[in-house]
Design a protein around this motif. Structure first.
Motif, short mmCIF file in Angstrom:
data_model
loop_
_atom_site.label_atom_id
_atom_site.label_comp_id
_atom_site.label_asym_id
_atom_site.label_seq_id
_atom_site.Cartn_x
_atom_site.Cartn_y
_atom_site.Cartn_z
N LEU A 56 0.82 -1.21 0.00
CA LEU A 56 0.00 0.00 0.00
C LEU A 56 0.86 1.26 0.00
O LEU A 56 0.34 2.37 0.17
CB LEU A 56 -0.92 -0.01 1.23
CG LEU A 56 -1.94 -1.17 1.27
CD1 LEU A 56 -2.76 -1.09 2.55
CD2 LEU A 56 -2.84 -1.15 0.06
N THR A 57 2.17 1.09 -0.18
CA THR A 57 3.08 2.25 -0.21
C THR A 57 2.79 3.11 -1.43
O THR A 57 2.78 2.61 -2.56
CB THR A 57 4.54 1.79 -0.24
OG1 THR A 57 4.81 0.98 0.91
CG2 THR A 57 5.48 2.99 -0.23
N ARG A 58 2.55 4.39 -1.20
CA ARG A 58 2.30 5.32 -2.28
C ARG A 58 3.38 6.39 -2.31
O ARG A 58 3.60 7.08 -1.31
CB ARG A 58 0.91 5.96 -2.12
CG ARG A 58 -0.23 4.96 -2.29
CD ARG A 58 -1.59 5.63 -2.20
NE ARG A 58 -2.67 4.66 -2.41
CZ ARG A 58 -3.97 4.98 -2.40
NH1 ARG A 58 -4.35 6.25 -2.19
NH2 ARG A 58 -4.88 4.04 -2.60
N LEU A 59 4.04 6.50 -3.43
CA LEU A 59 5.12 7.47 -3.60
C LEU A 59 4.60 8.68 -4.36
O LEU A 59 3.79 8.54 -5.27
CB LEU A 59 6.28 6.82 -4.36
CG LEU A 59 6.78 5.49 -3.76
CD1 LEU A 59 7.80 4.85 -4.67
CD2 LEU A 59 7.37 5.73 -2.38
N GLN A 60 5.08 9.87 -3.99
CA GLN A 60 4.55 11.11 -4.54
C GLN A 60 5.54 11.75 -5.51
O GLN A 60 6.72 11.87 -5.21
CB GLN A 60 4.24 12.10 -3.42
CG GLN A 60 3.24 11.59 -2.39
CD GLN A 60 2.93 12.64 -1.35
OE1 GLN A 60 2.19 13.59 -1.61
NE2 GLN A 60 3.51 12.50 -0.17
N GLY A 61 5.01 12.18 -6.65
CA GLY A 61 5.85 12.86 -7.63
C GLY A 61 5.15 14.07 -8.21
O GLY A 61 3.96 14.01 -8.55
N ARG A 62 5.88 15.19 -8.33
CA ARG A 62 5.30 16.36 -8.99
C ARG A 62 5.03 16.06 -10.47
O ARG A 62 4.10 16.61 -11.06
CB ARG A 62 6.24 17.56 -8.83
CG ARG A 62 6.39 18.00 -7.37
CD ARG A 62 7.26 19.24 -7.24
NE ARG A 62 7.31 19.68 -5.86
CZ ARG A 62 8.20 19.25 -4.97
NH1 ARG A 62 9.15 18.39 -5.35
NH2 ARG A 62 8.16 19.67 -3.72
N THR A 63 5.88 15.22 -11.04
CA THR A 63 5.65 14.71 -12.39
C THR A 63 5.99 13.23 -12.40
O THR A 63 6.77 12.74 -11.58
CB THR A 63 6.52 15.42 -13.44
OG1 THR A 63 7.91 15.18 -13.16
CG2 THR A 63 6.25 16.91 -13.47
N VAL A 64 5.37 12.51 -13.34
CA VAL A 64 5.66 11.09 -13.52
C VAL A 64 5.95 10.85 -14.99
O VAL A 64 5.22 11.33 -15.86
CB VAL A 64 4.47 10.21 -13.07
CG1 VAL A 64 4.70 8.75 -13.45
CG2 VAL A 64 4.26 10.32 -11.56
N VAL A 65 7.03 10.12 -15.26
CA VAL A 65 7.40 9.78 -16.63
C VAL A 65 7.22 8.28 -16.81
O VAL A 65 7.85 7.48 -16.11
CB VAL A 65 8.85 10.19 -16.95
CG1 VAL A 65 9.23 9.73 -18.36
CG2 VAL A 65 9.01 11.70 -16.82
N LEU A 66 6.36 7.91 -17.73
CA LEU A 66 6.07 6.51 -18.00
C LEU A 66 6.99 6.01 -19.11
O LEU A 66 6.81 6.35 -20.28
CB LEU A 66 4.60 6.34 -18.41
CG LEU A 66 3.57 6.87 -17.40
CD1 LEU A 66 2.17 6.79 -17.99
CD2 LEU A 66 3.66 6.12 -16.08
N SER A 67 7.97 5.25 -18.73
CA SER A 67 8.86 4.61 -19.72
C SER A 67 8.87 3.12 -19.42
O SER A 67 9.92 2.47 -19.43
CB SER A 67 10.28 5.19 -19.63
OG SER A 67 10.80 5.04 -18.32
N CYS A 68 7.68 2.61 -19.14
CA CYS A 68 7.52 1.24 -18.64
C CYS A 68 7.56 0.19 -19.73
O CYS A 68 7.36 -1.00 -19.46
CB CYS A 68 6.22 1.11 -17.83
SG CYS A 68 4.82 2.02 -18.50
N GLY A 69 7.83 0.61 -20.96
CA GLY A 69 8.11 -0.33 -22.04
C GLY A 69 7.01 -1.33 -22.29
O GLY A 69 5.83 -0.99 -22.36
N ALA A 70 7.41 -2.57 -22.41
CA ALA A 70 6.47 -3.61 -22.81
C ALA A 70 6.79 -4.92 -22.11
O ALA A 70 7.87 -5.10 -21.56
CB ALA A 70 6.52 -3.80 -24.32
N ARG A 71 5.83 -5.81 -22.13
CA ARG A 71 6.02 -7.15 -21.58
C ARG A 71 6.29 -8.11 -22.73
O ARG A 71 5.69 -8.00 -23.80
CB ARG A 71 4.77 -7.60 -20.82
CG ARG A 71 4.44 -6.71 -19.62
CD ARG A 71 3.27 -7.31 -18.84
NE ARG A 71 2.84 -6.43 -17.77
CZ ARG A 71 3.41 -6.34 -16.57
NH1 ARG A 71 4.45 -7.11 -16.30
NH2 ARG A 71 2.95 -5.53 -15.66
#
Length: 556
Positions: free
Chosen positions: A328-343
């Motif tokens: 349930l840990t939630r991390l906070q970011g002023r911006t988020v960059v999605l470079s999560c690629g592919a499976r």
């Protein structure tokens, strides 16, 4: 890498000696500390520090593992410094450091070491190069780091070794049937069937059937992350695009956290040789390129968490929150960059999962290549990654069978790779062909592969126990549903003007439908699936992040 004694072949770089003038420049970053003869400055698995510069006496550096084995690597005399890559990352040391005689040192914390590297560019270059070479020595020595204990062929061993190797972490494997220490460990802990393998951390802690999260905790690649801290940028995914964002953003003063599920470098790290990346005329392996980028990110103070899969993205509040998978840990970011690629895409074979890691693989690293010695293997796929892997494996395997569903490689692979494959005598291309069945057992793994020629309908059995799947990947975007980030009909993230109803001006080219959330690299719709393009987007997004933060600050 070839095994060699780094300290003999490149001693001037691995063990540089600072001049009196250089030591004077370092003094403003460190504090004078004294140790008595025999006193321990730092201990493997538990001590974190930045760097020690020797002013008097010497520091004896010893390999050490949790089983108590120790061997001397070198001694740092006056003008030399102690440290390696672990110190840049703020992770626990992987070696012991002991005082020889009465010792005086300049002690630098991790933060002050990074400040030194930035302020003193030429000196910083020499320090970082020495750190890299010292890690190479640790990897080649096969001592220190984590010790894995299991009988050969255990189903979990390939995954653990692969994770350690992909992240450049020293380790070794012991067989309790032939090694005395491993046998004694087994007698002490009495593991049951579900307790294998055993892992001994550098601090001596023993874990039964560990996950990669357990290994990350004991080696310091997975630091404690607090939900109270607000990061300027949270990057999800440490492939080439994510690493580029991290390096550029951190070098420009932004606080950056990178969350990576498996290993830095992403799918690009699986490329045996990248020959069309600008600036590397002789080519470079994906792992080497990723390793350099990782060190570069640590130099600029990026916080890297591996393995740290993101579970949900929550955009109903600001700052944006990333909820970690399995907690349930939630991390906070002023911006988020999605470079999560592919499976990695998996073919529709009923028992495929049974053989993953025991005959079926999705990348071709030296670990997998070592399993293929003098064997015939099958590689499925017709893209550049498949071509690079086939050429690489041909240097280890007796024969490489490439299977593709199309009638040629022309439309999917670069011409230089097609020509190289054609010129390699132990590579055979099977067009319009596919695997239709895998046979084997849990104990022995994959034993036989059935292949169908779709032109004739004829099926043929091959006594092959290594199959490599390079059939592409699907976008890793299922975890974004709670945030409402818009995707196309294939699941790739829409950005900029591709977002339905996007205004003619205002939204940045890499910004998603959610303000402050950006997408780059392979996961972005209409992106160019090349390493160079991913790195370019990783750099470009940083200027858009600055713009978003500036606009938000002025609005408030």
């Amino acid at each position: 890498m070839a095994i060699y004694d780094t300290f003999k072949t490149r001693s001037a770089q691995a063990l540089p000696k600072l001049t009196a003038a250089e030591i004077k420049r370092v003094q403003r970053f460190g504090n004078l500390v004294c140790y008595r003869d025999g006193e321990r400055l730092y201990e493997a698995g538990s001590s974190s520090f930045g760097m020690f510069v020797v002013l008097k006496g010497a520091i004896r550096i010893s390999r050490y593992d949790g089983l108590g084995n120790s061997s001397i690597i070198t001694e740092h005399g006056v003008g030399e410094f102690a440290g390696e890559i672990s110190q840049l990352a703020g992770a626990p040391s992987l070696v012991n450091g002991d005082a020889v005689g009465d010792v005086e040192v300049l002690a630098l914390t991790t933060e002050s070491l990074r400040a030194l590297l930035i302020a003193e560019a030429e000196l910083g270059e020499r320090i970082v190069r020495a750190f890299i070479l010292r890690r190479v020595e640790q990897l080649n020595s096969h001592d220190g780091g984590v010790v894995l204990v299991a009988t050969p062929g255990h189903a979990r061993m390939h995954a653990l070794q692969g994770w350690l190797s992909s992240n450049g972490l020293p380790h070794r494997v012991l067989d309790p049937r032939s090694d005395e220490q491993a046998r004694a460990l087994v007698e002490r802990f009495q593991p049951e069937a579900n307790d294998w393998p055993l892992a001994v951390c550098p601090d001596g802690g023993v874990k039964k059937n560990p996950s990669v999260v357990d290994l990350g905790r004991c080696l310091g690649t997975l630091p404690e992350l607090t939900p109270d801290h607000i990061w300027d940028v949270i990057v999800v995914g440490a492939g080439p695009a994510g690493l580029a964002t991290a390096v550029y953003a951190a070098s420009e003063g932004l606080s950056v956290l990178v969350l990576e599920t498996r290993a830095y470098g992403g799918q690009a790290a699986a490329s045996a040789r990248i020959e069309n990346y600008l600036g590397f005329p002789t080519g470079i392996s994906g792992a080497a390129l990723a390793g350099r980028a990782f060190v570069q990110s640590q130099k600029f103070g990026v916080k890297m968490a591996i393995p740290a899969p993101a579970g949900r993205l929550l955009c109903d509040t600001y700052p944006v929150q990333v909820e970690m998978c399995g907690s349930l840990t939630r991390l906070q970011g002023r911006t988020v960059v999605l470079s999560c690629g592919a499976r990695y895409r998996r073919p529709s074979l009923a028992n495929l999962k049974q053989f993953e890691g025991k005959g079926v693989y999705y990348w071709a690293s030296p670990l997998e290549a070592g399993l293929c010695h003098s064997q015939e293997v099958i590689l499925v796929g017709g893209g550049n990654s498949a071509g690079q892997a086939a050429v690489y494996l041909s240097g280890h395997a007796a024969k490489v069978h490439i299977l593709i569903r199309k009638d040629s490689l022309a439309s999917t692979m670069s011409s230089y790779l097609i020509e190289r494959i054609a010129a390699t005598p132990n590579i055979e291309l099977h067009v319009e062909s596919e695997i239709v069945a895998l046979e084997g057992c849990d104990e022995e793994g994959l034993q036989q592969v059935r292949v169908r020629d779709n032109r004739s309908g004829v099926e043929k059995d091959y006594d092959i126990c290594r199959v490599f799947l390079f059939i592409g990947a699907d976008p890793n975007t299922g975890w974004l549903d709670d945030c409402g980030v818009q995707v196309d009909d294939k699941g790739f993230i829409l950005t900029g003007y591709d977002i339905p109803g996007a205004p003619a001006s205002g939204r940045g080219g890499l910004e998603t439908s959610v303000p402050g959330v950006f997408a780059i690299g392979d996961v972005r719709a209409r992106s160019t699936k090349r390493v160079a393009a991913a790195v370019g987007e990783g750099a470009a997004v940083v200027s858009q992040i600055h713009g978003f933060l500036a606009n938000r600050a002025s609005a408030n």
